[in-house]
Design an enzyme around this catalytic site. Structure first.
Site, PDB file in Angstrom:
ATOM      1  N   ARG A   1       0.934  -1.096   0.029  1.00 46.57           N
ATOM      2  CA  ARG A   1      -0.022   0.137  -0.093  1.00 46.57           C
ATOM      3  C   ARG A   1       0.852   1.267   0.072  1.00 46.57           C
ATOM      4  O   ARG A   1       0.644   2.236  -0.634  1.00 46.57           O
ATOM      5  CB  ARG A   1      -0.968  -0.110   1.190  1.00 46.57           C
ATOM      6  CG  ARG A   1      -1.599   1.081   1.537  1.00 46.57           C
ATOM      7  CD  ARG A   1      -2.635   1.342   2.506  1.00 46.57           C
ATOM      8  NE  ARG A   1      -3.344   2.198   2.728  1.00 46.57           N
ATOM      9  CZ  ARG A   1      -4.470   2.582   3.563  1.00 46.57           C
ATOM     10  NH1 ARG A   1      -4.760   1.907   4.744  1.00 46.57           N
ATOM     11  NH2 ARG A   1      -5.201   3.818   3.458  1.00 46.57           N
TER      12      ARG A   1
ATOM     13  N   ASN B   1     -10.497  -4.599  -0.876  1.00 47.73           N
ATOM     14  CA  ASN B   1     -10.147  -3.354  -1.825  1.00 47.73           C
ATOM     15  C   ASN B   1      -9.113  -3.566  -3.058  1.00 47.73           C
ATOM     16  O   ASN B   1      -8.597  -4.680  -2.737  1.00 47.73           O
ATOM     17  CB  ASN B   1      -9.850  -2.160  -1.004  1.00 47.73           C
ATOM     18  CG  ASN B   1     -10.907  -1.082  -0.626  1.00 47.73           C
ATOM     19  OD1 ASN B   1     -11.858  -0.888  -1.269  1.00 47.73           O
ATOM     20  ND2 ASN B   1     -11.003  -0.767   0.489  1.00 47.73           N
TER      21      ASN B   1
ATOM     22  N   CYS C   1     -18.906  -1.329   1.026  1.00 45.94           N
ATOM     23  CA  CYS C   1     -18.155  -0.521   1.520  1.00 45.94           C
ATOM     24  C   CYS C   1     -18.621   0.163   2.410  1.00 45.94           C
ATOM     25  O   CYS C   1     -19.795   0.519   2.451  1.00 45.94           O
ATOM     26  CB  CYS C   1     -17.758   0.632   0.390  1.00 45.94           C
ATOM     27  SG  CYS C   1     -16.908   2.043   0.872  1.00 45.94           S
ATOM     28  N   ASP C   2     -17.870   0.509   3.830  1.00 43.51           N
ATOM     29  CA  ASP C   2     -18.372   1.049   4.872  1.00 43.51           C
ATOM     30  C   ASP C   2     -18.225   2.540   4.982  1.00 43.51           C
ATOM     31  O   ASP C   2     -18.715   3.272   5.944  1.00 43.51           O
ATOM     32  CB  ASP C   2     -17.639   0.669   6.157  1.00 43.51           C
ATOM     33  CG  ASP C   2     -16.115   0.967   6.131  1.00 43.51           C
ATOM     34  OD1 ASP C   2     -15.763   1.868   5.332  1.00 43.51           O
ATOM     35  OD2 ASP C   2     -15.645   0.408   6.727  1.00 43.51           O
TER      36      ASP C   2
ATOM     37  N   HIS D   1     -16.786   4.571  -3.767  1.00 42.66           N
ATOM     38  CA  HIS D   1     -15.454   5.780  -3.699  1.00 42.66           C
ATOM     39  C   HIS D   1     -15.674   6.643  -4.658  1.00 42.66           C
ATOM     40  O   HIS D   1     -14.483   7.365  -5.043  1.00 42.66           O
ATOM     41  CB  HIS D   1     -14.094   5.052  -3.476  1.00 42.66           C
ATOM     42  CG  HIS D   1     -13.866   4.202  -2.118  1.00 42.66           C
ATOM     43  ND1 HIS D   1     -12.659   3.858  -1.768  1.00 42.66           N
ATOM     44  CD2 HIS D   1     -14.504   3.858  -1.217  1.00 42.66           C
ATOM     45  CE1 HIS D   1     -12.712   3.344  -0.818  1.00 42.66           C
ATOM     46  NE2 HIS D   1     -13.986   3.205  -0.426  1.00 42.66           N
TER      47      HIS D   1
ATOM     48  N   TYR E   1     -14.219  10.671  -0.799  1.00 44.45           N
ATOM     49  CA  TYR E   1     -12.893   9.777  -1.777  1.00 44.45           C
ATOM     50  C   TYR E   1     -12.886  10.574  -2.930  1.00 44.45           C
ATOM     51  O   TYR E   1     -11.915  10.598  -3.748  1.00 44.45           O
ATOM     52  CB  TYR E   1     -13.446   8.562  -2.092  1.00 44.45           C
ATOM     53  CG  TYR E   1     -13.089   7.644  -0.970  1.00 44.45           C
ATOM     54  CD1 TYR E   1     -11.377   7.056  -0.976  1.00 44.45           C
ATOM     55  CD2 TYR E   1     -13.456   7.029   0.169  1.00 44.45           C
ATOM     56  CE1 TYR E   1     -10.857   6.620  -0.011  1.00 44.45           C
ATOM     57  CE2 TYR E   1     -13.048   6.268   0.993  1.00 44.45           C
ATOM     58  CZ  TYR E   1     -11.704   5.927   1.025  1.00 44.45           C
ATOM     59  OH  TYR E   1     -11.006   5.190   2.033  1.00 44.45           O
TER      60      TYR E   1
ATOM     61  N   ARG F   1      -0.549   7.735   4.072  1.00 47.35           N
ATOM     62  CA  ARG F   1      -1.495   6.901   5.055  1.00 47.35           C
ATOM     63  C   ARG F   1      -1.273   5.541   5.385  1.00 47.35           C
ATOM     64  O   ARG F   1      -1.435   5.242   6.523  1.00 47.35           O
ATOM     65  CB  ARG F   1      -2.972   6.948   4.163  1.00 47.35           C
ATOM     66  CG  ARG F   1      -4.046   6.450   4.877  1.00 47.35           C
ATOM     67  CD  ARG F   1      -4.435   7.051   6.007  1.00 47.35           C
ATOM     68  NE  ARG F   1      -5.482   6.237   6.902  1.00 47.35           N
ATOM     69  CZ  ARG F   1      -5.627   6.688   8.173  1.00 47.35           C
ATOM     70  NH1 ARG F   1      -4.907   7.632   8.694  1.00 47.35           N
ATOM     71  NH2 ARG F   1      -6.565   5.949   8.833  1.00 47.35           N
TER      72      ARG F   1
HETATM   73  P1  NAD Z   1      -4.455  -6.331   6.740  1.00 46.42           P
HETATM   74  O1  NAD Z   1      -3.190  -6.135   6.020  1.00 46.42           O
HETATM   75  O2  NAD Z   1      -4.294  -6.166   8.173  1.00 46.42           O
HETATM   76  O3  NAD Z   1      -5.325  -7.740   6.424  1.00 46.42           O
HETATM   77  C1  NAD Z   1      -5.401  -8.281   5.396  1.00 46.42           C
HETATM   78  C2  NAD Z   1      -5.075  -9.872   5.755  1.00 46.42           C
HETATM   79  O4  NAD Z   1      -5.304 -10.311   4.397  1.00 46.42           O
HETATM   80  C3  NAD Z   1      -3.640 -10.168   5.832  1.00 46.42           C
HETATM   81  O5  NAD Z   1      -3.703 -10.967   7.170  1.00 46.42           O
HETATM   82  C4  NAD Z   1      -2.900 -11.191   4.849  1.00 46.42           C
HETATM   83  O6  NAD Z   1      -2.132 -11.935   5.056  1.00 46.42           O
HETATM   84  C5  NAD Z   1      -4.369 -11.609   4.024  1.00 46.42           C
HETATM   85  N1  NAD Z   1      -4.241 -12.028   2.606  1.00 46.42           N
HETATM   86  C6  NAD Z   1      -3.450 -11.252   1.667  1.00 46.42           C
HETATM   87  N2  NAD Z   1      -3.624 -12.094   0.638  1.00 46.42           N
HETATM   88  C7  NAD Z   1      -4.302 -13.032   0.808  1.00 46.42           C
HETATM   89  C8  NAD Z   1      -4.806 -14.352  -0.004  1.00 46.42           C
HETATM   90  N3  NAD Z   1      -4.635 -14.353  -1.190  1.00 46.42           N
HETATM   91  N4  NAD Z   1      -5.600 -15.060   0.809  1.00 46.42           N
HETATM   92  C9  NAD Z   1      -5.951 -14.978   1.866  1.00 46.42           C
HETATM   93  N5  NAD Z   1      -5.539 -14.045   2.878  1.00 46.42           N
HETATM   94  C10 NAD Z   1      -4.712 -13.058   2.348  1.00 46.42           C
HETATM   95  O7  NAD Z   1      -5.553  -5.397   5.891  1.00 46.42           O
HETATM   96  P2  NAD Z   1      -6.668  -4.397   6.644  1.00 46.42           P
HETATM   97  O8  NAD Z   1      -6.218  -2.887   6.865  1.00 46.42           O
HETATM   98  O9  NAD Z   1      -7.211  -5.208   7.832  1.00 46.42           O
HETATM   99  O10 NAD Z   1      -7.647  -4.539   5.389  1.00 46.42           O
HETATM  100  C11 NAD Z   1      -7.994  -5.747   5.094  1.00 46.42           C
HETATM  101  C12 NAD Z   1      -8.993  -5.153   3.659  1.00 46.42           C
HETATM  102  O11 NAD Z   1     -10.167  -4.906   4.080  1.00 46.42           O
HETATM  103  C13 NAD Z   1      -8.349  -4.342   2.822  1.00 46.42           C
HETATM  104  O12 NAD Z   1      -8.585  -4.819   1.346  1.00 46.42           O
HETATM  105  C14 NAD Z   1      -8.712  -3.120   2.799  1.00 46.42           C
HETATM  106  O13 NAD Z   1      -8.560  -2.275   1.896  1.00 46.42           O
HETATM  107  C15 NAD Z   1     -10.173  -3.509   3.106  1.00 46.42           C
HETATM  108  N6  NAD Z   1     -11.005  -2.527   3.838  1.00 46.42           N
HETATM  109  C16 NAD Z   1     -12.293  -2.132   3.030  1.00 46.42           C
HETATM  110  C17 NAD Z   1     -13.215  -1.422   3.399  1.00 46.42           C
HETATM  111  C18 NAD Z   1     -14.350  -0.972   2.661  1.00 46.42           C
HETATM  112  O14 NAD Z   1     -15.060  -0.191   2.743  1.00 46.42           O
HETATM  113  N7  NAD Z   1     -14.605  -1.954   1.508  1.00 46.42           N
HETATM  114  C19 NAD Z   1     -12.959  -0.930   4.711  1.00 46.42           C
HETATM  115  C20 NAD Z   1     -11.927  -1.117   5.493  1.00 46.42           C
HETATM  116  C21 NAD Z   1     -11.114  -2.268   5.121  1.00 46.42           C
HETATM  117  C1  G6P Z   2     -12.790   3.586   4.395  1.00 41.76           C
HETATM  118  C2  G6P Z   2     -13.184   2.801   3.214  1.00 41.76           C
HETATM  119  C3  G6P Z   2     -12.396   1.675   2.878  1.00 41.76           C
HETATM  120  C4  G6P Z   2     -11.009   2.039   3.235  1.00 41.76           C
HETATM  121  C5  G6P Z   2     -10.716   2.494   4.733  1.00 41.76           C
HETATM  122  C6  G6P Z   2      -9.235   3.062   4.714  1.00 41.76           C
HETATM  123  O1  G6P Z   2     -13.421   2.706   5.558  1.00 41.76           O
HETATM  124  O2  G6P Z   2     -14.433   2.659   2.834  1.00 41.76           O
HETATM  125  O3  G6P Z   2     -12.545   1.472   1.687  1.00 41.76           O
HETATM  126  O4  G6P Z   2     -10.084   0.928   3.161  1.00 41.76           O
HETATM  127  O5  G6P Z   2     -11.470   3.599   4.858  1.00 41.76           O
HETATM  128  O6  G6P Z   2      -8.964   3.259   5.962  1.00 41.76           O
HETATM  129  P1  G6P Z   2      -7.370   3.256   6.367  1.00 41.76           P
HETATM  130  O7  G6P Z   2      -7.451   3.636   7.901  1.00 41.76           O
HETATM  131  O8  G6P Z   2      -6.946   2.130   6.246  1.00 41.76           O
HETATM  132  O9  G6P Z   2      -7.074   4.497   5.664  1.00 41.76           O
HETATM  133 MN    MN Z   3     -14.656   1.442   1.222  1.00 37.35          MN
END
Ligand code: NAD
Ligand code: G6P
Ligand code: MN
Length: 440
Positions: A93, A147, A169-170, A199, A264, A284
């Site tokens: 990232r 994401n 998405c949250d 976003h 976003y 970030r």
């Molecule tokens: P993180 O790095 O703490 O955790 C992600 C986990 O995924 C890790 O433990 C990693 O080993 C695992 N991983 C990676 N590739 C993998 C695979 N191929 N198979 C199984 N596991 C795998 O990340 P985080 O900060 O906790 O965020 C997790 C995800 O959630 C990210 O994609 C983030 O962008 C997403 N997210 C989305 C929203 C949304 O609104 N859609 C909100 C918050 C977070």
């Molecule tokens: C929001 C968005 C997510 C994104 C997150 C990032 O919740 O909807 O898609 O992954 O923010 O937050 P962070 O704290 O990791 O920048």
């Molecule tokens: Mn999102």
């Protein structure tokens, strides 16, 4: 009462303890007998599981927690898979953010070139995950947070059109919580009209107990942005970086006062402001590694050393939302959420096959998007450009096409010229060796 089994893919995520806690908080209405964590990083996942187990203990719950990196063990017979992969972790990232920023354009986790880079890394593992779940739990719904959700959603739609995947998405929920605080009403009494892509969307009306409070809200937001009068309950989006994003909503609303933009949209509409606000050596990803990730793993170390639990994580809107969506499917509740779905006429002047973000009722057969009026030309134009960019980057990744990747970058509004698009794309190819398919 039926009990449910849930697998969490990306079990080592910083959000896992919060999601499990959100499940425990609803346990009476949504009984879960088993949560299985699935991750490719066993060490990280086992650590996160230690703390998660402690959370379950505190609730005196019978919920069984297990960990595995074997897809069959993880998914066989489950009812839901919550997906939250971060392919390449925060280290990658950081590159998604810094490579573009250092070349003078926005670098972000999900938007612009950084988002596209993350998308190309994520598509193959996500499609693999969909295939595992289809094989081992054909009736299960995958509720996906991984994401960049817009690109992931388009990739799955294109490659696995029949899969039972709901992309969520949250952010809209976080924004609505803040709006409720600004309007001094309960979150439950608020409802919104909204259109866009993930976003990349706009609130077009906001109602409290059925009455529009939109004008009043817009007036506040064009002065203060989405900064609430008191500390917001949306603790997940409240640190210094998020406060800047929320304030930037004011600048966007002064330019385009019709609707309330997703925060976003700052990356597309006011990138100069974003670049000026950014410390290019501490983006970030650095803040997340030094805060959310560190506080969780510090809490885990503390637990290992003393047996004592310190929080180190939050439930947040994130945990609550995914559980609410799952319950609406499980019990056919028909609750209304803002979700990422295939357009199929919901926005009449966008293509049917666009993955859009709109209000939808969630039933046991999945989401039923609501239909709305045609969107005005300016917003349609912005969305069409972004959609084309998203579709091209998916095609680039699945076909291994350099030309399509270049087109996706050149079309993206965050990048001012095709020369710059090539420079940024080549920079990202360079740092993504081993993660990206070869682009020829
Ligand atoms: P993180 O790095 O703490 O955790 C992600 C986990 O995924 C890790 O433990 C990693 O080993 C695992 N991983 C990676 N590739 C993998 C695979 N191929 N198979 C199984 N596991 C795998 O990340 P985080 O900060 O906790 O965020 C997790 C995800 O959630 C990210 O994609 C983030 O962008 C997403 N997210 C989305 C929203 C949304 O609104 N859609 C909100 C918050 C977070
Ligand atoms: C929001 C968005 C997510 C994104 C997150 C990032 O919740 O909807 O898609 O992954 O923010 O937050 P962070 O704290 O990791 O920048
Ligand atoms: Mn999102």
């Amino acid at each position: 009462m039926k009990t449910f089994k849930i697998a969490i893919a990306g079990g080592g995520s910083t959000y896992t303890p919060g999601i499990v806690k959100a499940l425990l908080l609803k346990e009476k209405d949504f009984p879960i007998d088993e949560v299985r964590l699935y991750d490719i990083d066993e060490e990280r996942q086992n650590d996160v599981a230690l703390l998660t187990e402690k959370v379950i203990e505190e609730f005196n719950s019978q919920m069984k927690l297990s960990t595995t990196s074997d897809p069959k063990e993880a998914f066989e017979g489950v009812d839901f898979v919550f997906s939250q992969l971060r392919v390449g972790g925060n280290k990658m990232r950081e590159k998604d953010e810094k490579v573009p920023f250092k070349l003078g354009v926005v670098g972000q986790e999900t938007c612009g070139p950084g988002g596209m880079a993350y998308g190309v890394r994520t598509l193959k593992p996500m499609i693999e995950l969909v295939d595992y779940v289809t094989a081992y739990a054909p009736d299960a719904w995958i509720i996906n947070y991984s994401n960049p959700a817009a690109i992931v959603a388009e990739g799955i739609r294109k490659e696995r059109p029949d899969a039972k995947v709901l992309n969520i998405c949250d952010m809209p929920i976080g924004m609505l919580l803040r709006m409720a605080e600004i309007l001094d009403c309960s979150y439950e009494s608020i409802e919104a009209d909204y259109f866009g892509l993930n976003h990349f969307g706009w609130f077009t009306n906001v109602y409290v107990d059925g009455e529009s409070r939109f004008d009043e809200l817009k007036e506040y937001l064009s002065e203060h942005g989405l900064v609430t009068p008191a500390q917001s309950k949306d603790s997940q989006h409240s640190d210094v970086d998020w406060l800047k994003s929320h304030s930037n909503v004011a600048e966007m609303m002064q330019l385009f006062p019709d609707y309330i933009p997703s925060s976003y949209l700052q990356y597309y509409l006011i990138p100069q402001t974003v670049i000026e606000q950014t410390d290019l050596d501490y983006t970030r990803a650095n803040r997340v590694m030094d805060n959310r990730e560190k506080s969780l793993f510090d809490a885990i170390t503390h637990l290992k050393e003393t047996g004592e639990m310190v929080e180190g994580f939050k439930v947040g809107v994130h945990g609550t939302f995914i559980v609410d969506v799952a319950m609406s499917i499980a019990f056919d509740e028909r609750k209304r959420f803002l979700l990422i779905v295939e357009n199929k006429g919901a926005i009449p002047n966008l293509p049917n096959d666009a993955m859009v973000e709109v209000p939808a009722y969630v039933t046991s057969r999945g989401p039923e998007p609501i239909r709305m009026d045609a969107v005005p030309l300016f917003y349609k134009g912005l969305m069409e450009q972004q959609l084309a960019s998203e579709k091209l980057i998916v095609e680039a990744a699945t076909e291994g096409s350099y030309q399509k990747a270049l087109q996706a970058f050149a079309l993206n509004k965050t990048i001012p010229s095709s020369e710059k698009a090539k420079e940024v794309l080549d920079g990202l190819i360079n740092v993504n060796k081993g993660y990206w398919p070869e682009l020829v």
